[in-house]
Design a protein around this motif. Structure first.
Motif, short mmCIF file in Angstrom:
data_model
loop_
_atom_site.label_atom_id
_atom_site.label_comp_id
_atom_site.label_asym_id
_atom_site.label_seq_id
_atom_site.Cartn_x
_atom_site.Cartn_y
_atom_site.Cartn_z
N ARG A 64 -3.08 2.73 9.87
CA ARG A 64 -4.47 2.24 9.99
C ARG A 64 -5.47 3.39 10.02
N LEU A 65 -5.10 4.46 10.72
CA LEU A 65 -6.03 5.58 10.88
C LEU A 65 -6.14 6.48 9.64
N PHE A 66 -5.04 6.65 8.93
CA PHE A 66 -5.00 7.66 7.87
C PHE A 66 -4.72 7.08 6.49
N GLY A 70 -5.44 2.35 -0.11
CA GLY A 70 -4.02 2.23 -0.43
C GLY A 70 -3.28 3.55 -0.51
N ARG A 71 -3.95 4.65 -0.23
CA ARG A 71 -3.32 5.98 -0.22
C ARG A 71 -3.16 6.40 1.24
N PHE A 72 -2.04 7.05 1.53
CA PHE A 72 -1.73 7.40 2.91
C PHE A 72 -1.57 8.91 3.04
N ASP A 73 -2.14 9.47 4.09
CA ASP A 73 -1.99 10.90 4.38
C ASP A 73 -0.70 11.07 5.20
N LEU A 74 0.40 11.36 4.50
CA LEU A 74 1.71 11.42 5.14
C LEU A 74 1.79 12.52 6.20
N LYS A 75 1.16 13.65 5.95
CA LYS A 75 1.18 14.75 6.93
C LYS A 75 0.46 14.34 8.21
N HIS A 96 8.85 -0.12 4.72
CA HIS A 96 7.87 -0.99 5.39
C HIS A 96 7.11 -1.82 4.35
N LEU A 97 6.65 -1.17 3.27
CA LEU A 97 5.90 -1.89 2.24
C LEU A 97 6.76 -2.92 1.53
N LEU A 98 8.03 -2.60 1.27
CA LEU A 98 8.93 -3.58 0.64
C LEU A 98 9.14 -4.78 1.55
N LYS A 99 9.30 -4.53 2.84
CA LYS A 99 9.49 -5.61 3.80
C LYS A 99 8.25 -6.50 3.86
N LEU A 108 0.97 -6.00 -2.18
CA LEU A 108 0.05 -5.64 -1.11
C LEU A 108 -1.30 -5.16 -1.62
N GLY A 109 -2.34 -5.66 -1.02
CA GLY A 109 -3.69 -5.20 -1.31
C GLY A 109 -4.33 -5.82 -2.54
N THR A 110 -3.57 -6.65 -3.30
CA THR A 110 -4.14 -7.20 -4.53
C THR A 110 -4.42 -8.68 -4.43
N GLY A 111 -3.72 -9.37 -3.54
CA GLY A 111 -3.86 -10.82 -3.46
C GLY A 111 -3.15 -11.55 -4.59
N MET A 112 -2.43 -10.78 -5.42
CA MET A 112 -1.72 -11.37 -6.56
C MET A 112 -0.29 -11.69 -6.16
#
Length: 119
Positions: A64-66, A70-75, A96-99, A108-112
């Protein structure tokens, strides 16, 4: 010093197959020690350690914070969790995203709908 032609065939074969070893300061080899947690190039079998509930909650908080579009700051997420590397965060994020996708049936994120190719 004997030349290669003066040696026995087996000795010549062993010498010709031996890898060329350069000191770390020469060539393109790195002087950085390998095998560290973020090395990624190590072929050693790592011990499997499951994610604790606390780690997973920090992971979700980090998402949520980073995240940005749809892009995530893994570091940054790894630093927030504190006990995992960015590579481990990436792997956990993929699972997590597959689940989440399988639970919702959507991309995820598209509503499709997720199963557009299965008609």
């Amino acid at each position: 010093l004997a030349s290669l032609s003066d040696q026995q065939p087996a000795e010549r074969r062993v010498m010709s197959q031996a890898p060329s070893i350069l000191p770390a300061s020469e060539g393109s080899l790195s002087s950085k020690p390998s095998g560290g947690p973020s090395d990624g190039g190590s072929n050693e079998k790592k011990e499997v350690r499951y994610w604790s509930e606390e780690e997973h909650q920090k992971f979700l908080e980090g998402l949520r914070l980073f995240s940005n579009n749809g892009r995530f700051d893994l570091k940054a997420i790894a630093k927030h969790v504190g006990t995992r590397t960015p590579v481990q965060i990436r792997s956990h994020l993929q699972k997590h995203l597959l689940k989440e996708k399988s639970k919702s049936g959507q991309i995820l994120g598209t509503g499709m709908p997720g199963n557009l190719d299965k008609r």
